[in-house]
Structure formats: C-alpha cells, structure tokens
Write a protein that holds these residues in place. Structure first.
Motif, mmCIF file in Angstrom:
data_model
loop_
_atom_site.group_PDB
_atom_site.id
_atom_site.type_symbol
_atom_site.label_atom_id
_atom_site.label_comp_id
_atom_site.label_asym_id
_atom_site.label_seq_id
_atom_site.Cartn_x
_atom_site.Cartn_y
_atom_site.Cartn_z
ATOM 1 N N PRO A 16 0.787 -1.240 0.000
ATOM 2 C CA PRO A 16 0.000 0.000 0.000
ATOM 3 C C PRO A 16 0.816 1.285 0.000
ATOM 4 C CG PRO A 16 -0.938 -1.582 1.545
ATOM 5 C CD PRO A 16 0.354 -2.166 1.083
ATOM 6 N N VAL A 17 2.025 1.274 0.573
ATOM 7 C CA VAL A 17 2.804 2.514 0.612
ATOM 8 C C VAL A 17 3.859 2.564 -0.492
ATOM 9 C CG1 VAL A 17 2.416 2.703 3.107
ATOM 10 C CG2 VAL A 17 4.578 1.728 2.258
ATOM 11 N N ALA A 18 3.817 1.608 -1.432
ATOM 12 C CA ALA A 18 4.836 1.562 -2.477
ATOM 13 C C ALA A 18 4.907 2.863 -3.264
ATOM 14 C CB ALA A 18 4.559 0.387 -3.413
ATOM 15 N N THR A 19 3.763 3.417 -3.612
ATOM 16 C CA THR A 19 3.753 4.659 -4.387
ATOM 17 C C THR A 19 4.360 5.800 -3.601
ATOM 18 O OG1 THR A 19 1.772 3.929 -5.580
ATOM 19 C CG2 THR A 19 2.279 6.278 -5.642
ATOM 20 N N SER B 106 9.204 9.709 -3.905
ATOM 21 C CA SER B 106 10.284 10.588 -3.457
ATOM 22 C C SER B 106 11.616 10.281 -4.134
ATOM 23 C CB SER B 106 10.461 10.452 -1.940
ATOM 24 O OG SER B 106 10.882 9.131 -1.599
ATOM 25 N N LEU B 107 11.670 9.193 -4.920
ATOM 26 C CA LEU B 107 12.940 8.750 -5.489
ATOM 27 C C LEU B 107 12.989 8.774 -7.010
ATOM 28 C CD1 LEU B 107 13.525 5.602 -3.241
ATOM 29 C CD2 LEU B 107 14.611 7.842 -2.995
ATOM 30 N N THR B 108 11.857 9.073 -7.666
ATOM 31 C CA THR B 108 11.831 8.936 -9.122
ATOM 32 C C THR B 108 11.286 10.185 -9.804
ATOM 33 O OG1 THR B 108 11.066 7.536 -10.942
ATOM 34 C CG2 THR B 108 9.514 7.885 -9.139
ATOM 35 N N ASP B 109 11.707 10.355 -11.049
ATOM 36 C CA ASP B 109 11.154 11.430 -11.878
ATOM 37 C C ASP B 109 9.993 10.949 -12.739
ATOM 38 O OD1 ASP B 109 12.650 9.775 -13.519
ATOM 39 O OD2 ASP B 109 13.731 11.390 -14.533
ATOM 40 N N VAL B 110 9.624 9.685 -12.627
ATOM 41 C CA VAL B 110 8.476 9.150 -13.358
ATOM 42 C C VAL B 110 7.191 9.619 -12.689
ATOM 43 C CG1 VAL B 110 7.248 7.038 -14.018
ATOM 44 C CG2 VAL B 110 9.753 7.135 -14.157
ATOM 45 N N ASP B 111 6.221 10.040 -13.484
ATOM 46 C CA ASP B 111 4.916 10.455 -12.964
ATOM 47 C C ASP B 111 4.129 9.197 -12.596
ATOM 48 O OD1 ASP B 111 2.392 11.411 -12.417
ATOM 49 O OD2 ASP B 111 2.169 12.538 -14.288
ATOM 50 N N ALA C 276 18.446 3.012 -1.524
ATOM 51 C CA ALA C 276 17.595 4.203 -1.509
ATOM 52 C C ALA C 276 16.160 3.851 -1.126
ATOM 53 C CB ALA C 276 17.633 4.881 -2.875
ATOM 54 N N LEU C 277 15.660 2.737 -1.623
ATOM 55 C CA LEU C 277 14.299 2.308 -1.283
ATOM 56 C C LEU C 277 14.196 1.947 0.200
ATOM 57 C CD1 LEU C 277 13.621 0.124 -4.443
ATOM 58 C CD2 LEU C 277 12.312 2.162 -3.792
ATOM 59 N N CYS C 278 15.195 1.266 0.723
ATOM 60 C CA CYS C 278 15.195 0.918 2.152
ATOM 61 C C CYS C 278 15.201 2.178 3.010
ATOM 62 C CB CYS C 278 16.408 0.054 2.489
ATOM 63 S SG CYS C 278 16.294 -1.646 1.900
ATOM 64 N N ALA C 279 16.013 3.150 2.630
ATOM 65 C CA ALA C 279 16.106 4.383 3.408
ATOM 66 C C ALA C 279 14.809 5.173 3.344
ATOM 67 C CB ALA C 279 17.274 5.228 2.899
ATOM 68 N N ALA C 280 14.212 5.266 2.154
ATOM 69 C CA ALA C 280 12.980 6.042 2.001
ATOM 70 C C ALA C 280 11.792 5.354 2.659
ATOM 71 C CB ALA C 280 12.690 6.273 0.515
ATOM 72 N N GLY C 281 11.800 4.029 2.704
ATOM 73 C CA GLY C 281 10.647 3.298 3.214
ATOM 74 C C GLY C 281 10.750 2.831 4.644
ATOM 75 N N GLY C 282 11.932 2.948 5.240
ATOM 76 C CA GLY C 282 12.135 2.406 6.584
ATOM 77 C C GLY C 282 11.178 2.956 7.617
ATOM 78 N N SER C 283 10.933 4.257 7.587
ATOM 79 C CA SER C 283 10.052 4.870 8.581
ATOM 80 C C SER C 283 8.593 4.496 8.374
ATOM 81 C CB SER C 283 10.203 6.396 8.542
ATOM 82 O OG SER C 283 9.775 6.911 7.282
ATOM 83 N N LEU C 284 8.266 3.961 7.176
ATOM 84 C CA LEU C 284 6.892 3.551 6.876
ATOM 85 C C LEU C 284 6.673 2.055 7.086
ATOM 86 C CD1 LEU C 284 6.283 5.641 3.622
ATOM 87 C CD2 LEU C 284 5.469 6.146 5.930
ATOM 88 N N GLY C 285 7.706 1.365 7.539
ATOM 89 C CA GLY C 285 7.569 -0.062 7.808
ATOM 90 C C GLY C 285 7.910 -0.962 6.649
ATOM 91 N N VAL C 286 8.561 -0.429 5.612
ATOM 92 C CA VAL C 286 8.954 -1.238 4.473
ATOM 93 C C VAL C 286 10.153 -2.100 4.849
ATOM 94 C CG1 VAL C 286 9.730 -1.201 2.075
ATOM 95 C CG2 VAL C 286 8.104 0.521 2.893
ATOM 96 N N ILE C 287 10.098 -3.399 4.533
ATOM 97 C CA ILE C 287 11.186 -4.316 4.872
ATOM 98 C C ILE C 287 11.507 -5.208 3.678
ATOM 99 C CG2 ILE C 287 10.634 -4.331 7.335
ATOM 100 C CD1 ILE C 287 9.286 -7.059 6.936
ATOM 101 N N PRO C 288 12.729 -5.756 3.629
ATOM 102 C CA PRO C 288 13.056 -6.736 2.596
ATOM 103 C C PRO C 288 12.207 -7.994 2.777
ATOM 104 C CG PRO C 288 15.054 -5.907 3.637
ATOM 105 C CD PRO C 288 13.906 -5.445 4.471
#
Length: 379
Positions: free
Chosen positions: A163-166, A171-176, A223-235
């Motif tokens: 759910p929080v992937a977007t 915050s990391l991409t220039d793709v819309d 970069a994904l781990c750093a951006a998502g860590g506070s939201l609970g994203v894990i490997p």
C-alpha cells in the motif's frame, strides 16, 4: 513465477548470486538455490514479511527473472505468432500478461510482454523457464524481420509491493507515478540511477517492478530501504512471495501451469486471442480445446480445521472416495487466518460450495470449493 526450491544445485554446479547478494547477506537473509540462482528465501520472519506487503510494503530481489528483447520491423507480428496473446495491439508503454504454448496447446511458460517502442518489446519469463522461452522464440523467428536478444544478464530486477509503495517511490523517481497505470512501463530514474519502471507485480498488491543495470541495483535497493524504513517497508524473500501470490490466486508455473495443461484448464482461456490476425503456435489445438468441456479446472479450496493441503495431495469425491483431482498449491493464509489451496478437480465438481475431501498425508480433510481469488486488495 516458478516456486522456490530448497534443493542444492547438482554436484559441480554453483548457483549464481544476484547483484544484491551481499546486501541480503548483511540483512540476515536465509538463501535458497533456485533455477541456478542464489536467492533470499526469507530474512527473519516470512510471516512478518507477508504482513508487511499487505499493510505497508516489501522489497523483493527478482533478478533471477529472464528478460528477452525482441526488435525489428516485424517484431509485433512475430510475437503475435509466437505467443497466444494479441501483443501486437499493445500501445507503446503498455504491457500484457500472456503465455507461450507448444503446438499441442501445452503451456511452456506464462509471460509479461512490454511494448517499449513501436518495433521493440521486452518479454519477461519465469526464471526456471527463461532458456526454454528463449529457445522457443528463436525457433519461431524464421521468416520474420525480427531479432530475439538474450538480455538476461543486462538487468537486475527489484520489486516494491504494498500500500505505501507509491509514496516511497514517489520521493525517489522522476516518473509520474499517477500517470503510470497498471500494466504500464516508463523509462526514468530511481534514486538517481537509470531504470525501467513497470506497475506490475505478483503479490495481489499495488506496486512496481524496477529494471536496472546490475551495477545500479545496490544503490536503488539502498535508496528504497532508506525512504521506506520509517513507513515499515522491509526486505522480503521468495517464501512470502509464494504465500502472497497464493492468496491472490496467481498461478505458479510447475504447480498450476505446465506443458500438460492448456490455458483453458487453468481458467485463463481469456489470454488466448483467437480474434487476432494471422496464425499463432498452438492455435489449432487451442481452438479445438475451446469447443469442448475440459476434464479438470482450477479451483480454490477452503479446508476445514487447521491441516493444510500441499501440492500433490489427492482430492477425493466425498461419496465414492474416488480421486477426482489434485492440489497444486496450499499454505496457511496469514491474511485470512486459515489454510487455503488451489487444485484441479473434475469440471462437474468445480462449483463454489461443493464439498470435497483432501487426503493430507493420510488424513481425510473436508474442503469446500470457493471462488478465486482468496484475497483482493481494497480499492
């Protein structure tokens, strides 16, 4: 996708590490040898990883998947001949789920085909079948102005699903990302590195698959781990990917799909496009199959109690005790809190609500046919 195996490679053979192997090892991953690759099976808890994908997001290394590019002025017509779907009708930047079949209609693999440019496509095959698909495409390219390129070593593949992937990726991409619809692909940058970004996945959640150069994989993963860590994203590893796809009733090659089955038994006859122009490999056999009632079809099963059917468990008629099918995949469902399974059963027994018996290691377990999928994400 084909499921993970815990068997060792043959003597004298070494499984291939992905570009992210050392990152996984530092994170405490437990590895498995699968389709010639050394892949993370789980990190600390596959249950925690499963719940993270359903509630926040999980990061997957999918670099074992097989990328094959097709180029040329007749790339579209060639692929329409080689696979059962109408990929020539795809708009540029769109993707389609399809299958490549034998002349007798048996499934060689299920695929995602992306149209990158008018005369350029990317075919993504399952890891264990990538050489089979590559060989089949090359066998079928004669007579077409099209070239099949083995691009498997050119790409690493990272997926972020949940759910929080977007929010994380934005915050990391220039793709819309708002303009990137489901089953679409775009070129851009992720974490400052060039990437091909697709809104696809194999978990039943919204998410993205990020194709990048192997040399850029560590930077993008970090970069994904750093951006998502506070939201609970894990490997997350292959074990929870299997339970996630089972809940979403996504077929697994070698379980729900095989050379002995056609798309019609699998309940995926919709991918066979008889309305497209021209011939395609398997057309005659599949047209004949479409005109008759298949003997067995894929269904969902809700077992009673806590015993979990596994692949290969016999399915029995509760009245006669005769074997009427077989389980293809089964597991406890972390999301639903009870066992689930997919199976092939006789067509006359496939209606939801039908009661059956599954032989689970010698114990008769009552089970009810249910609609698929078992789980659908909130919209």
């Amino acid at each position: 996708m084909t499921g993970p195996s815990t068997t060792s490679p043959q003597e004298g053979q070494m499984s291939k590490p992905t570009a992210l192997h050392d990152v996984h090892a530092e994170a405490g991953a437990h590895f498995t040898d699968f389709a010639g690759w050394r892949m993370p099976l789980r990190y600390r808890s596959e249950l925690a990883e499963h719940h993270a994908v359903r509630t926040t997001a999980g990061l997957f290394d999918l670099s074992h998947m097989g990328e094959i590019e097709v180029t040329g002025t007749q790339a579209a017509s060639f692929l329409d001949y080689a696979v059962v779907g109408d990929v020539g009708a795809l708009a540029v930047t769109k993707a389609r789920y399809t299958m490549i079949c034998r002349p007798d209609g048996g499934i060689l693999d299920d695929l995602i085909v992306y149209r990158l440019e008018d005369n350029r496509y990317m075919v993504v095959a399952n890891a264990a079948n990538s050489q089979v698909v590559l060989d089949a495409l090359r066998e079928r390219e004669d007579g077409f102005d099209a070239v099949v390129h083995d691009s498997r070593d050119d790409w690493a593949l990272i997926a972020i699903q949940g759910p929080v992937a977007t929010a994380v990726l934005r915050s990391l991409t220039d793709v819309d990302l708002d303009a990137l619809m489901y089953y679409a692909v775009a070129e851009g940058r992720v974490g400052g590195r060039p990437a091909r970004l697709a809104r696809t996945g194999y978990t039943g959640e919204d998410g993205f698959e990020i194709f990048c150069a192997p040399d850029d994989a560590v930077a993008i993963w970090t970069a994904l781990c750093a951006a998502g860590g506070s939201l609970g994203v894990i490997p997350a590893g292959l074990a929870c990917r299997d339970s996630l796809r089972l809940e979403a009733a996504m077929p697994l090659y070698g379980n729900e799909l095989s050379e002995q089955l056609t798309p019609f038994e699998a309940g995926l006859g919709r991918v066979v496009r008889f309305d497209k122009a021209g011939d395609f490999v398997g057309r005659q056999a599949l047209e004949a199959k479409a005109k008759v009632r298949v003997d067995h079809v894929r269904v969902g099963l809700r077992p009673g109690g806590r015993r979990t059917p596994r692949a290969g468990s016999p399915v029995l008629d509760p009245t006669s005790g005769d074997r009427v099918g077989w389980v293809t995949s089964g597991a406890p469902s972390p999301t639903l809190g009870h066992p689930i399974a997919m199976a092939y059963v006789g067509t006359s027994l496939a209606q939801p609500g039908t009661g059956l018996i599954v032989d689970v290691r010698g114990t008769a377990v009552e089970a009810t046919v249910v609609d698929l999928p078992f789980y659908s994400r909130p919209r």
